[in-house]
Write a protein that holds these residues in place. Structure first.
Motif, PDB file in Angstrom:
ATOM      1  N   THR A 171     -22.410 -50.735  -6.720  1.00 39.52           N
ATOM      2  CA  THR A 171     -21.213 -51.063  -5.667  1.00 39.52           C
ATOM      3  C   THR A 171     -21.284 -49.867  -5.333  1.00 39.52           C
ATOM      4  OG1 THR A 171     -19.640 -50.892  -7.399  1.00 39.52           O
ATOM      5  CG2 THR A 171     -20.062 -53.074  -7.311  1.00 39.52           C
ATOM      6  N   ASP A 172     -20.544 -49.876  -4.114  1.00 27.35           N
ATOM      7  CA  ASP A 172     -20.007 -48.581  -3.212  1.00 27.35           C
ATOM      8  C   ASP A 172     -19.182 -48.856  -1.892  1.00 27.35           C
ATOM      9  OD1 ASP A 172     -21.001 -48.276  -0.005  1.00 27.35           O
ATOM     10  OD2 ASP A 172     -22.370 -49.384  -1.409  1.00 27.35           O
ATOM     11  N   SER A 173     -18.261 -47.432  -1.825  1.00 26.07           N
ATOM     12  CA  SER A 173     -17.371 -47.878  -0.926  1.00 26.07           C
ATOM     13  C   SER A 173     -17.984 -46.554   0.195  1.00 26.07           C
ATOM     14  CB  SER A 173     -15.477 -47.209  -1.021  1.00 26.07           C
ATOM     15  OG  SER A 173     -15.684 -46.303  -1.912  1.00 26.07           O
ATOM     16  N   LYS A 181     -21.970 -46.612  -7.429  1.00 29.00           N
ATOM     17  CA  LYS A 181     -21.911 -46.872  -8.976  1.00 29.00           C
ATOM     18  C   LYS A 181     -23.016 -47.935 -10.121  1.00 29.00           C
ATOM     19  CE  LYS A 181     -18.208 -48.859 -12.391  1.00 29.00           C
ATOM     20  NZ  LYS A 181     -17.606 -49.459 -12.757  1.00 29.00           N
ATOM     21  N   VAL A 182     -23.864 -47.948 -10.010  1.00 29.55           N
ATOM     22  CA  VAL A 182     -24.057 -48.548 -10.987  1.00 29.55           C
ATOM     23  C   VAL A 182     -23.936 -49.564 -12.243  1.00 29.55           C
ATOM     24  CG1 VAL A 182     -27.051 -49.192 -11.385  1.00 29.55           C
ATOM     25  CG2 VAL A 182     -26.309 -47.819 -10.139  1.00 29.55           C
ATOM     26  N   TYR A 183     -24.321 -50.280 -12.837  1.00 32.58           N
ATOM     27  CA  TYR A 183     -23.471 -50.715 -14.042  1.00 32.58           C
ATOM     28  C   TYR A 183     -25.055 -52.325 -13.984  1.00 32.58           C
ATOM     29  CZ  TYR A 183     -22.236 -54.107 -17.263  1.00 32.58           C
ATOM     30  OH  TYR A 183     -22.013 -54.830 -18.314  1.00 32.58           O
ATOM     31  N   CYS A 184     -25.389 -51.787 -15.531  1.00 30.88           N
ATOM     32  CA  CYS A 184     -26.603 -53.107 -16.033  1.00 30.88           C
ATOM     33  C   CYS A 184     -26.185 -53.515 -16.920  1.00 30.88           C
ATOM     34  CB  CYS A 184     -27.720 -52.447 -15.947  1.00 30.88           C
ATOM     35  SG  CYS A 184     -28.846 -53.919 -16.084  1.00 30.88           S
ATOM     36  N   ASP A 206     -35.994 -30.614 -11.542  1.00 33.70           N
ATOM     37  CA  ASP A 206     -37.127 -32.362 -12.842  1.00 33.70           C
ATOM     38  C   ASP A 206     -36.103 -32.687 -13.701  1.00 33.70           C
ATOM     39  OD1 ASP A 206     -39.562 -33.646 -12.677  1.00 33.70           O
ATOM     40  OD2 ASP A 206     -40.502 -32.597 -14.171  1.00 33.70           O
ATOM     41  N   SER A 207     -34.830 -33.025 -13.563  1.00 28.50           N
ATOM     42  CA  SER A 207     -34.432 -33.437 -14.678  1.00 28.50           C
ATOM     43  C   SER A 207     -33.474 -34.522 -13.979  1.00 28.50           C
ATOM     44  CB  SER A 207     -33.772 -32.694 -15.752  1.00 28.50           C
ATOM     45  OG  SER A 207     -32.899 -31.566 -14.843  1.00 28.50           O
ATOM     46  N   PHE A 208     -32.760 -34.782 -14.662  1.00 24.60           N
ATOM     47  CA  PHE A 208     -31.832 -35.585 -14.076  1.00 24.60           C
ATOM     48  C   PHE A 208     -30.908 -35.399 -14.427  1.00 24.60           C
ATOM     49  CE2 PHE A 208     -28.561 -39.674 -14.446  1.00 24.60           C
ATOM     50  CZ  PHE A 208     -28.972 -40.664 -13.659  1.00 24.60           C
ATOM     51  N   PRO A 209     -29.071 -35.712 -12.656  1.00 27.09           N
ATOM     52  CA  PRO A 209     -28.613 -34.499 -13.057  1.00 27.09           C
ATOM     53  C   PRO A 209     -27.522 -35.430 -14.501  1.00 27.09           C
ATOM     54  CG  PRO A 209     -29.048 -35.199 -11.084  1.00 27.09           C
ATOM     55  CD  PRO A 209     -29.180 -36.014 -11.610  1.00 27.09           C
ATOM     56  N   GLU A 210     -26.596 -34.973 -15.983  1.00 22.11           N
ATOM     57  CA  GLU A 210     -25.765 -35.359 -16.527  1.00 22.11           C
ATOM     58  C   GLU A 210     -24.987 -35.987 -16.061  1.00 22.11           C
ATOM     59  OE1 GLU A 210     -25.712 -33.072 -19.481  1.00 22.11           O
ATOM     60  OE2 GLU A 210     -27.678 -32.671 -20.128  1.00 22.11           O
ATOM     61  N   GLU A 211     -24.048 -35.536 -14.491  1.00 20.61           N
ATOM     62  CA  GLU A 211     -22.526 -35.508 -14.931  1.00 20.61           C
ATOM     63  C   GLU A 211     -22.809 -36.975 -14.058  1.00 20.61           C
ATOM     64  OE1 GLU A 211     -24.855 -32.727 -11.643  1.00 20.61           O
ATOM     65  OE2 GLU A 211     -24.273 -32.819 -13.494  1.00 20.61           O
ATOM     66  N   PHE A 212     -24.101 -37.797 -13.881  1.00 22.73           N
ATOM     67  CA  PHE A 212     -23.872 -39.110 -13.031  1.00 22.73           C
ATOM     68  C   PHE A 212     -23.811 -39.960 -14.319  1.00 22.73           C
ATOM     69  CE2 PHE A 212     -26.896 -37.023  -8.952  1.00 22.73           C
ATOM     70  CZ  PHE A 212     -24.591 -36.654  -8.297  1.00 22.73           C
ATOM     71  N   GLU A 213     -23.809 -39.420 -14.832  1.00 26.23           N
ATOM     72  CA  GLU A 213     -24.271 -40.550 -16.723  1.00 26.23           C
ATOM     73  C   GLU A 213     -23.124 -40.490 -16.834  1.00 26.23           C
ATOM     74  OE1 GLU A 213     -27.111 -42.259 -20.193  1.00 26.23           O
ATOM     75  OE2 GLU A 213     -27.156 -40.004 -19.166  1.00 26.23           O
ATOM     76  N   VAL A 214     -21.882 -42.273 -16.574  1.00 24.29           N
ATOM     77  CA  VAL A 214     -20.946 -42.203 -17.624  1.00 24.29           C
ATOM     78  C   VAL A 214     -21.235 -42.814 -19.044  1.00 24.29           C
ATOM     79  CG1 VAL A 214     -19.496 -43.917 -17.088  1.00 24.29           C
ATOM     80  CG2 VAL A 214     -19.906 -43.110 -15.333  1.00 24.29           C
ATOM     81  N   SER A 215     -22.253 -43.950 -19.364  1.00 17.99           N
ATOM     82  CA  SER A 215     -22.316 -44.121 -20.373  1.00 17.99           C
ATOM     83  C   SER A 215     -23.643 -44.534 -20.247  1.00 17.99           C
ATOM     84  CB  SER A 215     -21.328 -45.528 -20.761  1.00 17.99           C
ATOM     85  OG  SER A 215     -22.299 -46.570 -20.038  1.00 17.99           O
ATOM     86  N   ILE A 219     -24.229 -45.354 -14.164  1.00 19.95           N
ATOM     87  CA  ILE A 219     -23.860 -44.327 -13.533  1.00 19.95           C
ATOM     88  C   ILE A 219     -23.011 -44.311 -12.031  1.00 19.95           C
ATOM     89  CG2 ILE A 219     -26.063 -43.577 -12.206  1.00 19.95           C
ATOM     90  CD1 ILE A 219     -27.774 -43.639 -13.831  1.00 19.95           C
ATOM     91  N   GLN A 220     -22.478 -43.403 -12.291  1.00 22.38           N
ATOM     92  CA  GLN A 220     -21.438 -43.005 -11.069  1.00 22.38           C
ATOM     93  C   GLN A 220     -21.814 -41.843 -10.346  1.00 22.38           C
ATOM     94  OE1 GLN A 220     -17.773 -45.031 -10.789  1.00 22.38           O
ATOM     95  NE2 GLN A 220     -19.002 -44.049  -8.334  1.00 22.38           N
ATOM     96  N   PHE A 221     -22.696 -42.858  -9.004  1.00 22.91           N
ATOM     97  CA  PHE A 221     -23.257 -40.930  -8.134  1.00 22.91           C
ATOM     98  C   PHE A 221     -21.841 -40.846  -7.694  1.00 22.91           C
ATOM     99  CE2 PHE A 221     -27.016 -43.895  -9.212  1.00 22.91           C
ATOM    100  CZ  PHE A 221     -28.387 -42.787  -9.530  1.00 22.91           C
ATOM    101  N   ARG A 222     -21.473 -39.127  -7.915  1.00 22.32           N
ATOM    102  CA  ARG A 222     -20.579 -38.934  -6.797  1.00 22.32           C
ATOM    103  C   ARG A 222     -20.962 -36.875  -6.624  1.00 22.32           C
ATOM    104  NH1 ARG A 222     -17.483 -40.977 -11.303  1.00 22.32           N
ATOM    105  NH2 ARG A 222     -15.664 -42.191 -11.222  1.00 22.32           N
ATOM    106  N   HIS A 223     -20.603 -37.324  -4.855  1.00 21.23           N
ATOM    107  CA  HIS A 223     -20.945 -35.385  -3.940  1.00 21.23           C
ATOM    108  C   HIS A 223     -22.568 -35.479  -4.418  1.00 21.23           C
ATOM    109  CE1 HIS A 223     -16.480 -35.694  -3.803  1.00 21.23           C
ATOM    110  NE2 HIS A 223     -16.656 -35.082  -4.873  1.00 21.23           N
ATOM    111  N   PHE A 224     -23.578 -36.788  -4.336  1.00 20.53           N
ATOM    112  CA  PHE A 224     -24.730 -37.167  -5.345  1.00 20.53           C
ATOM    113  C   PHE A 224     -25.734 -35.323  -4.706  1.00 20.53           C
ATOM    114  CE2 PHE A 224     -25.557 -39.914  -2.232  1.00 20.53           C
ATOM    115  CZ  PHE A 224     -26.683 -40.362  -1.204  1.00 20.53           C
ATOM    116  N   ILE A 225     -25.435 -35.636  -3.001  1.00 21.38           N
ATOM    117  CA  ILE A 225     -26.197 -34.876  -2.557  1.00 21.38           C
ATOM    118  C   ILE A 225     -25.949 -32.685  -2.457  1.00 21.38           C
ATOM    119  CG2 ILE A 225     -26.299 -34.044   0.334  1.00 21.38           C
ATOM    120  CD1 ILE A 225     -26.459 -37.284   0.872  1.00 21.38           C
TER     121      ILE A 225
END
Length: 284
Positions: A171-173, A181-184, A206-215, A219-225
């Motif tokens: 989902t996104d707005s 937001k990605v839920y699975c 070469d790492s995944f942004p920790e601030e994007f991972e909620v649980s 995963i909630q991508f905020r200001h991802f750029i």
């Protein structure tokens, strides 16, 4: 002449005595021949196993429910306090042996393969179609291998979770404050997303942004750029820069389709493209 007569006297045998000697020699020759032939077929056939009678022996043979298993003594002793450790170390006397002298344990023979492999590898590895996890757990409890019992229980839970449908929602707005937001329900898909995307910047490579991972499920991508000046979110394999929200969503949709998910519903699909919908729902 007297000497000759004496010699003649000592060599004189009665017919009855001579028959006994011939019969005894023939029987002894027959037994030696049978023993020789048996040893040629199997040199160990007439030799009972003495692996548990000699504490210094490095290898042992166990008969578990009619199945023979050979292993090193130190393998059986990997978990102090277990029944197998007591048997291997001699703390627990062997109460039953088979016809060849091997220690006999009246438990499930085929399942003991997985018990022994756990002792060898230090982890539980089972085939995907394994159907006897419950039996393995009970056998582990009998051998007093708590780690194996716990591992078998966890394996059962994972298999049960895989049999249930997995749901995915994207989902996104199109607002910077919320992003994508990605839920699975299956954490494995979230891990796949994290393994596909990396952030490259002055302080991160070469790492995944920790601030994007909620649980483990979100995963909630905020200001991802522009979460950091000069940072870029890229695809790990080919370093493709994801400059727009739609590009990121398309990558997640492709991961879902390649992973066996199918699209169930899409919210507001009038924009002409699936990735432009505000909500996408998948199931596997």
């Amino acid at each position: 002449m007297p000497a000759l007569l004496g010699l003649s006297h000592t060599l004189t045998l009665t017919p009855h005595t001579a028959g006994k000697l011939r019969a005894g020699a023939g029987m002894d020759w027959t037994l030696r021949r049978m023993d020789s032939e048996l040893r040629e077929i199997n040199p160990d056939l007439l030799q009972p196993s003495k692996s548990f009678k000699k504490p210094s022996s490095g290898t042992v043979t166990l008969n578990v429910g009619g199945y023979l298993y050979a292993t090193q003594r130190q393998t059986l002793a990997r978990h102090p306090g277990s029944l197998l450790e007591e048997v291997a170390s001699g703390k627990r006397p062997v109460q039953h042996v088979d016809a060849l002298g091997n220690a006999f344990i009246d438990r499930d023979g085929p399942i003991f393969r997985h018990v022994l492999n756990f002792l060898r590898l230090g982890e539980l590895l089972l085939p995907e179609d394994f159907k006897e996890a419950g039996l393995l757990r009970r056998e582990a409890e009998f051998y007093r291998l708590e780690d194996l019992a716990d591992a078998a229980a966890e394996w059962e839970q994972r298999q049960a979770a895989r049999q249930e449908p997995a749901f995915l929602e994207v989902t996104d707005s199109h607002e910077r404050s919320q992003g994508l937001k990605v839920y699975c329900s299956d954490p494995a898909f979230i891990e796949a997303v994290k393994g596909r995307l990396v952030q490259v910047s002055k302080s991160r490579l070469d790492s995944f942004p920790e601030e994007f991972e909620v649980s483990s499920n979100v995963i909630q991508f905020r200001h991802f750029i522009k979460s950091e000046m000069g940072s870029r979110l890229v695809l790990k394999e080919d370093s493709t820069f994801l400059c727009k929200l739609d590009c990121l969503k398309l990558e997640i949709v492709m991961l879902a389709l390649r992973g066996g998910y199918r699209l169930l519903t899409s919210l507001d699909g009038t924009r002409g493209s699936v990735v432009q919908c505000e909500a996408l729902h998948f199931v596997k």
